[in-house]
Every structure is written in structure tokens, then in C-alpha cells.
Design a protein around this motif. Sequence first.
Motif, PDB file in Angstrom:
ATOM      1  N   LYS A  52      -2.221 -14.404  -5.149  1.00 13.18           N
ATOM      2  CA  LYS A  52      -3.584 -14.753  -4.731  1.00 13.18           C
ATOM      3  C   LYS A  52      -3.950 -14.093  -3.397  1.00 13.18           C
ATOM      4  N   ASP A  53      -2.941 -13.672  -2.633  1.00  7.71           N
ATOM      5  CA  ASP A  53      -3.177 -13.035  -1.342  1.00  7.71           C
ATOM      6  C   ASP A  53      -3.424 -11.540  -1.472  1.00  7.71           C
ATOM      7  N   ARG A  54      -3.223 -10.990  -2.670  1.00  9.40           N
ATOM      8  CA  ARG A  54      -3.272  -9.541  -2.832  1.00  9.40           C
ATOM      9  C   ARG A  54      -4.690  -9.056  -3.153  1.00  9.40           C
ATOM     10  N   PHE A  55      -4.891  -7.733  -2.980  1.00  8.91           N
ATOM     11  CA  PHE A  55      -6.212  -7.123  -3.108  1.00  8.91           C
ATOM     12  C   PHE A  55      -6.203  -6.018  -4.153  1.00  8.91           C
ATOM     13  N   GLU A  56      -7.361  -5.819  -4.766  1.00  9.87           N
ATOM     14  CA  GLU A  56      -7.502  -4.755  -5.768  1.00  9.87           C
ATOM     15  C   GLU A  56      -7.645  -3.371  -5.134  1.00  9.87           C
ATOM     16  N   PHE A  68       0.795  -2.663   3.186  1.00 10.05           N
ATOM     17  CA  PHE A  68      -0.222  -2.343   2.180  1.00 10.05           C
ATOM     18  C   PHE A  68       0.363  -2.340   0.764  1.00 10.05           C
ATOM     19  N   ILE A  69       1.550  -1.800   0.603  1.00 10.86           N
ATOM     20  CA  ILE A  69       2.190  -1.806  -0.721  1.00 10.86           C
ATOM     21  C   ILE A  69       2.384  -3.242  -1.196  1.00 10.86           C
ATOM     22  N   LYS A  70       2.809  -4.098  -0.286  1.00 15.80           N
ATOM     23  CA  LYS A  70       3.060  -5.507  -0.634  1.00 15.80           C
ATOM     24  C   LYS A  70       1.758  -6.238  -0.966  1.00 15.80           C
ATOM     25  N   PHE A  71       0.675  -5.920  -0.253  1.00 13.75           N
ATOM     26  CA  PHE A  71      -0.586  -6.652  -0.420  1.00 13.75           C
ATOM     27  C   PHE A  71      -1.477  -6.073  -1.514  1.00 13.75           C
ATOM     28  N   LEU A  72      -1.034  -5.009  -2.168  1.00 18.80           N
ATOM     29  CA  LEU A  72      -1.817  -4.422  -3.247  1.00 18.80           C
ATOM     30  C   LEU A  72      -1.462  -5.090  -4.569  1.00 18.80           C
ATOM     31  N   LYS A  73      -2.481  -5.487  -5.324  1.00 19.09           N
ATOM     32  CA  LYS A  73      -2.250  -6.097  -6.633  1.00 19.09           C
ATOM     33  C   LYS A  73      -1.667  -5.079  -7.603  1.00 19.09           C
ATOM     34  N   ALA A  74      -0.970  -5.548  -8.619  1.00 18.14           N
ATOM     35  CA  ALA A  74      -0.518  -4.661  -9.692  1.00 18.14           C
ATOM     36  C   ALA A  74      -1.752  -4.023 -10.331  1.00 18.14           C
ATOM     37  N   GLY A 107       2.699   3.704  17.424  1.00 19.09           N
ATOM     38  CA  GLY A 107       2.878   2.483  18.182  1.00 19.09           C
ATOM     39  C   GLY A 107       4.259   1.893  17.958  1.00 19.09           C
ATOM     40  N   LYS A 108       4.619   0.954  18.762  1.00 20.05           N
ATOM     41  CA  LYS A 108       5.917   0.284  18.625  1.00 20.05           C
ATOM     42  C   LYS A 108       5.688  -1.211  18.473  1.00 20.05           C
ATOM     43  N   GLU A 109       6.445  -1.826  17.586  1.00 22.77           N
ATOM     44  CA  GLU A 109       6.356  -3.269  17.402  1.00 22.77           C
ATOM     45  C   GLU A 109       7.663  -3.937  17.828  1.00 22.77           C
ATOM     46  N   ARG A 110       7.551  -5.185  18.242  1.00 21.82           N
ATOM     47  CA  ARG A 110       8.715  -5.931  18.716  1.00 21.82           C
ATOM     48  C   ARG A 110       9.734  -6.142  17.600  1.00 21.82           C
ATOM     49  N   LYS A 111      10.962  -6.392  17.986  1.00 26.31           N
ATOM     50  CA  LYS A 111      12.055  -6.573  17.021  1.00 26.31           C
ATOM     51  C   LYS A 111      11.758  -7.712  16.052  1.00 26.31           C
ATOM     52  N   GLU A 112      11.185  -8.818  16.574  1.00 22.99           N
ATOM     53  CA  GLU A 112      10.933  -9.971  15.698  1.00 22.99           C
ATOM     54  C   GLU A 112       9.873  -9.653  14.640  1.00 22.99           C
ATOM     55  N   VAL A 113       8.934  -8.754  14.970  1.00 19.86           N
ATOM     56  CA  VAL A 113       7.936  -8.335  13.978  1.00 19.86           C
ATOM     57  C   VAL A 113       8.584  -7.445  12.927  1.00 19.86           C
ATOM     58  N   GLN A 114       9.475  -6.572  13.359  1.00 30.50           N
ATOM     59  CA  GLN A 114      10.174  -5.689  12.418  1.00 30.50           C
ATOM     60  C   GLN A 114      11.002  -6.479  11.403  1.00 30.50           C
ATOM     61  N   GLN A 115      11.415  -7.698  11.774  1.00 24.26           N
ATOM     62  CA  GLN A 115      12.212  -8.522  10.864  1.00 24.26           C
ATOM     63  C   GLN A 115      11.426  -8.907   9.599  1.00 24.26           C
ATOM     64  N   ASN A 116      10.098  -8.789   9.654  1.00 25.18           N
ATOM     65  CA  ASN A 116       9.274  -9.148   8.493  1.00 25.18           C
ATOM     66  C   ASN A 116       9.367  -8.124   7.366  1.00 25.18           C
ATOM     67  N   ALA A 152       2.444  -9.243  11.939  1.00 25.41           N
ATOM     68  CA  ALA A 152       3.176 -10.493  12.148  1.00 25.41           C
ATOM     69  C   ALA A 152       3.180 -11.359  10.888  1.00 25.41           C
ATOM     70  N   LEU A 153       2.377 -10.990   9.874  1.00 30.04           N
ATOM     71  CA  LEU A 153       2.372 -11.748   8.628  1.00 30.04           C
ATOM     72  C   LEU A 153       3.690 -11.515   7.893  1.00 30.04           C
ATOM     73  N   ASN A 154       4.314 -12.581   7.453  1.00 32.86           N
ATOM     74  CA  ASN A 154       5.617 -12.481   6.794  1.00 32.86           C
ATOM     75  C   ASN A 154       5.435 -12.039   5.346  1.00 32.86           C
ATOM     76  N   LEU A 155       5.969 -10.894   4.994  1.00 34.73           N
ATOM     77  CA  LEU A 155       5.804 -10.362   3.643  1.00 34.73           C
ATOM     78  C   LEU A 155       6.468 -11.242   2.593  1.00 34.73           C
ATOM     79  N   ALA A 156       7.478 -12.006   3.012  1.00 32.27           N
ATOM     80  CA  ALA A 156       8.177 -12.870   2.054  1.00 32.27           C
ATOM     81  C   ALA A 156       7.278 -14.001   1.559  1.00 32.27           C
ATOM     82  N   ASP A 157       6.213 -14.299   2.313  1.00 32.65           N
ATOM     83  CA  ASP A 157       5.316 -15.405   1.951  1.00 32.65           C
ATOM     84  C   ASP A 157       4.132 -14.957   1.096  1.00 32.65           C
TER      85      ASP A 157
END
Length: 483
Positions: A279-283, A318-324, A293-302, A270-275
Motif C-alpha cells: 500500500k506504500d508503493r507507487f505506480e 526507489f526500487i523498494k517503493f515501486l509497485k510491481a 552526499g553522505k548519510e549517517r551510519k544509522e541511516v545506512q543500516q536501513n 530515514a524510512l525503514n525499507l523493511a517496513d
Amino acid sequence: MFEQAFRNIDDVLWKEAGCTTELDYTEQTSWLLFLKYLDGLEQDKAAEAALEGKKYSYILATPYRWESWAAPKDANGKLDHNKALTGDDLRDFVDRTLFPYLHAFKQKAAGPNTIEYKIGEIFGEIKNKIHSGYNLREIIDHIDELQFRSQAAKHELSALYEEKIKRMGNAGRNGGEYYTPRPLIRAMVRVVQPRIGERIYDGACGSAGFLCEAFDYLKAGKLTTADLKTLQERTFYGIEKKSLAYVIAIMNMILHGVETPNIVHANTLALNLADVQDKDRFEVILANPPFGGKERKEVQQNFPIRTGETAFLFLQHFIKFLKAGGRAAVVIKNTFLSNTDNASVSLRKLLLESCNLHTILDCPGGTFQGAGVKTVVLFFEKGAPTRSIWYYQLDPGRNLGKTNPLNDADLAEFVELQKTCADSPKSWSVKVGAGETANWDLSVKNPKGNEAVAHRSPQDILDEIAALDAASAAVLAKIRAML
């Protein structure tokens, strides 16, 4: 002593109508262990404060401390039966007074990473399923025998708790959801090689097996006091959606030695990747996200690549939350490598173009107990496109199962060969270039897998056919004679 105490607790829970599965056994043991641990932690901190001439401010008010309601002691240090609640009185106190009091801590806490907030979360999500106050008293007496004070005691308790989680994971069809085989986790950690000062993240942390194993790996080296503080406070981060797994994760990390785990109870997807900011990323990211599993349509919008497949959403997360320059190891079902649907193709393209997918570990069937899918482990670094992939086909030489699980020796060759990406009968490298791969297909195809097959001679086959025909004719003759 500890092992026998755990057996005794399970024996009592087996008699309890409200507890019918290993999941229930682990859940009910967990909240009681947590309160016992919390009492010991508070006593230790009070003693430290007294030595420094300070006064310690207890988290729990006196009536709600373990030593007050669960195990009041007399002058000889024995259970004071005159003060100890039992029967309906004990059950009513736990259900109507203790749990509501503890749940209220969530509103009082300064933030989600405080012990107060964790207390509120745990006791707002789980319920006491031990309906007999007499059974509850018996279990409390066994729990009270357990001590958390020494490192040796914590080590033994953590090993027993891990075994409990393993049995829980093997108990049902959703086993892999709660338990990733520890030898596989240890191999993943050794390949990724986390370092002190790096932040390690699991967004589908389950019972926190990845974080616990990473902690054990890091604390094995020579550590300064500052290093230990870093490990305790600023190294391990997790998110877990399910209440039971959240409670188990916190208890598991506490028993391994992380006193206030940075584990949040939330829906990761449910965390919005656009936000997401840097500083939120990890090494380092280590994870085994849920499959199918299946996620709701509104979650898929993220997500830029929309799909109902939970594991594919997690991989984008995970790709989004990984630091360069960050490193990741993620378990995923092997069909991801070759599926031709738009989401699979687009996700493989995203992974190969934004990350260096340097290693794929192909796991045999039976690696995960209770899960009917084959899996692979993707090892990648963010920031540069993939040019070459080293594949390793894990073959322990036996059928894996509950009585014959994966072990560390099975993965030793993989860990060693991966250091140099060396070729072997089980490993090979494949070059990856723009446009070279149709549909960005990453299928595991061992070029050395075409070993010569020892074919039977035509004469042997004909002789067997003749013998079978003769046997059939004899049976038919007997049947006719009976008519």
C-alpha cells in the motif's frame, strides 16, 4: 504586470542586509506569496459557502489574515495607510506574533496532508530575513498587486516562479540540487507516460519540478470532474529534507494548480525499507536524487546495500517503493554505470535482476548548471529482469551552459526513437544475460562511435614542425642579439 512586480520585489530585497543570494530572494518571496495565496483561497471558499447558504470557517483568525495585517483596504479598495503596519511595528508583528501563531498550526492539524499542517511546517522552518520594516512594507505592497484568482494569472505566476527557481538553482555550486532542467523532466515524463489514477512519487522532490511537470502533462488531456479531484488529492506525492526546498516545492505546486500538495518534510532515507508494504508503493517514480552526499551510519543500516553515497541509497529506496509493474525514471551520475566498488556492483546487479532497465539516456556535460558531474537517466520497470538495454547518447551539437541551456528540441529525437527503441547514429541496444556482463558493467559505449578521423598527411605535419622550428630560431636569435 507580474514580471515587473517580481523585479520590484528583487530590487527591494537587494537592498536588504539579511538577503544576500538568489536563495534568500526566493525564500522570502515564497512565504509572502503563500500568505497572499492563502488569503485568496479563503475568500473564494467563503464566497462559495455563502452562495450555498453556508458559513465558512476560516483557517486563520481575523488578525492574522493578509487583508488584516498586510493589506487592509479602505472603502475604495485602496491600501488603508491608517491601519497598515510599517517600519518596526510591521517587523515586530511578523517576527513575534505572526510567525509563532502560524507555526502552532502544526500541532493543531489533523494530519500531515492538511493545509493547516503545511502552514505550521512552513513557518516553523523559515525565518523572516527582511529586517527593515520599511522594506517589508514595500515588498508586501508589490505582492498585494499579484492576483491568483484566474487560471491565466496562475499560469503567468507559475512561469515567473519557475524562472526564479531556475535563477536560484544556477546561483551556486549546488544548483542541480534545486533545479533539474525542465526539458529533461518533460522528456522523462513523456517516456514514462503517467496515467490518471496512478500515484506519482518523488522522494527527493527539491522544488517539485517533476511533480509539476507530471501535473501539466496529465491535465493536458480531456478530464472529468472526478479526474480533476484525483489529480488534486491522490496523485502527487513527495518528500523533501531541506526546509527551503520544502517551502518552494509547496509554493510551486500551488502556483501550478495543486492546492494542497502531498509533500512531506522529512528525511526520505530515514524510512525503514523493511517496513514498506504494498500500500506504500507507487505506480510511477520520477526523481533526481542528490549526488555525492553522505548519510549517517544509522541511516545506512536501513538499506541492504550499505554505502555512504546518497544517490545509491535513493536508488535502493526507489526500487523498494515501486509497485510491481511500476515505471521509473531516475537521474544518476554516470560513474554508477561502471564503478567497480562493491556497492556499485551490487546495486547494478539488484537493478538488473529485479527490474527491466530498458533505457539509458546519456546526458552531455553542462546539462546541469553548477554541477560538475556527467549524468545518465535510468528508465526501468519493476517485476522482470533486464534482457536488453536501449542506449541513447544525447548530443545537442553545441556546448551547454547558462546562456545555451538544454531545450525541448534537443530531446525530441530521443523521445520519438524511444517509442520503438530504434537504432540510429546516437542509439543502440545491448543484450543483457546472466553472467554475460563482467561486474555488471553498464558503460555507455556507442558501437557506431568509431567514425573515420581525417588524419593530416605526414608532409603537412613535417612542414608545420619546420615552420615552428624556424620561428623559434628567429626568437632565440633576437634574444642573443640583446645580450
